[in-house]
Design an enzyme around this catalytic site. Structure first.
Site, PDB file in Angstrom:
ATOM      1  N   ASP A   1      -4.589  24.177 -29.061  1.00 17.85           N
ATOM      2  CA  ASP A   1      -4.444  25.145 -27.970  1.00 17.85           C
ATOM      3  C   ASP A   1      -3.974  24.514 -26.664  1.00 17.85           C
ATOM      4  O   ASP A   1      -3.218  25.116 -25.916  1.00 17.85           O
ATOM      5  CB  ASP A   1      -5.765  25.895 -27.746  1.00 17.85           C
ATOM      6  CG  ASP A   1      -6.185  26.670 -28.988  1.00 17.85           C
ATOM      7  OD1 ASP A   1      -5.304  26.994 -29.802  1.00 17.85           O
ATOM      8  OD2 ASP A   1      -7.390  26.943 -29.137  1.00 17.85           O
TER       9      ASP A   1
ATOM     10  N   GLU B   1       1.968  33.476 -22.890  1.00 21.00           N
ATOM     11  CA  GLU B   1       2.829  33.812 -24.010  1.00 21.00           C
ATOM     12  C   GLU B   1       2.823  35.319 -24.215  1.00 21.00           C
ATOM     13  O   GLU B   1       1.815  35.962 -23.977  1.00 21.00           O
ATOM     14  CB  GLU B   1       2.302  33.125 -25.269  1.00 21.00           C
ATOM     15  CG  GLU B   1       3.359  32.918 -26.306  1.00 21.00           C
ATOM     16  CD  GLU B   1       2.898  31.922 -27.381  1.00 21.00           C
ATOM     17  OE1 GLU B   1       3.750  31.419 -28.087  1.00 21.00           O
ATOM     18  OE2 GLU B   1       1.689  31.678 -27.481  1.00 21.00           O
TER      19      GLU B   1
ATOM     20  N   ASP C   1      -2.969  29.468 -22.939  1.00 20.95           N
ATOM     21  CA  ASP C   1      -2.892  29.910 -24.329  1.00 20.95           C
ATOM     22  C   ASP C   1      -4.121  30.774 -24.593  1.00 20.95           C
ATOM     23  O   ASP C   1      -5.247  30.337 -24.388  1.00 20.95           O
ATOM     24  CB  ASP C   1      -2.884  28.692 -25.263  1.00 20.95           C
ATOM     25  CG  ASP C   1      -2.830  29.106 -26.722  1.00 20.95           C
ATOM     26  OD1 ASP C   1      -1.833  29.730 -27.126  1.00 20.95           O
ATOM     27  OD2 ASP C   1      -3.790  28.816 -27.457  1.00 20.95           O
TER      28      ASP C   1
END
Ligand SMILES: [Zn+2]
Length: 221
Positions: free
Chosen positions: A186, A104, A20
């Site tokens: 996170d 992501e 992340d």
């Protein structure tokens, strides 16, 4: 640009990781490891803004403007060096240690409407980091997967899969209402990113295992 990866085939590994990317910590891994952006970078970025402001106030064609411009150019080069070095080292480490790497999708402009924040994000180099991971992944036969940003990784509990609703950026920790697991925002997101990328949304085992280092057992192997 010099890449410090040894040009040889990397041995296959069962390790995988979800990453992340964030502002407080540059990268958070699904095993709980957090990596901050280099500190000298932050102070230099501040100085950069100040110089840019100074420059805009100086008279065009003046000697003082020329001096400021030179200072600015040097600082720019220095910042690029520090950042590139950091991103190269981190991406190489991640590629070396993992077979599957999940990230992501980044839509910086769409995701963050706050101009100051999106500038910080581009300063950090998320995009370059992703580009490096993809390039090195291809070069060394690693599987780098980018998951859709609509997967709501911050909202979903990585333990039970229930959606806990939207969370403001200021919420750093939360407890799942369904399974009562306490999450670091996170770390939970990176776990969820790995889970989505591995296509193993139903199997929860493995993902709940806590690991001490980046090197962890592959939950999908
Ligand atoms: Zn839960």
């Amino acid at each position: 640009m010099v890449c410090e990866v040894n040009p040889k085939i990397l041995p296959e590994t069962d390790n995988s990781c979800g990453i992340d990317l964030g502002i407080i910590d540059f990268a958070t891994f699904d095993n709980g490891e957090k990596v901050k952006a280099p500190k000298p970078l932050k102070s230099k970025l501040k100085r950069l803004r100040r110089l840019q402001k100074h420059l805009s106030r100086k008279q065009k064609g003046s000697k003082r403007r020329e001096v400021t411009r030179n200072k600015l150019a040097k600082l720019h080069a220095k910042i690029t060096d520090i950042r590139t070095d950091f991103l190269h080292k981190l991406s190489t480490k991640v590629i070396k240690e993992n077979q599957l790497i999940a990230l992501e999708d980044l839509n910086v402009s769409g995701m963050v409407r706050n101009r100051k924040l999106s500038r910080t994000i581009s300063d950090l180099g998320w995009r370059s980091f992703r580009t490096m991971l993809i390039a090195k992944g291809e070069m060394y036969g690693r599987d780098v997967r980018i998951i859709n940003r609509w997967e709501a990784t911050t909202q979903t509990c990585s333990c039970c899969g229930e959606k806990g609703g939207k969370k403001e950026l200021s919420v750093r920790e939360w407890t799942c209402l369904f399974c009562k697991t306490k999450h670091d925002r996170d770390v939970n997101a990176s776990k969820q990113i790995l889970k989505v990328a591995g296509g193993q949304l139903d199997t929860q085992n493995g993902l709940q295992r806590e690991c001490k280092t980046t090197i962890k057992a592959c939950p999908f192997g």
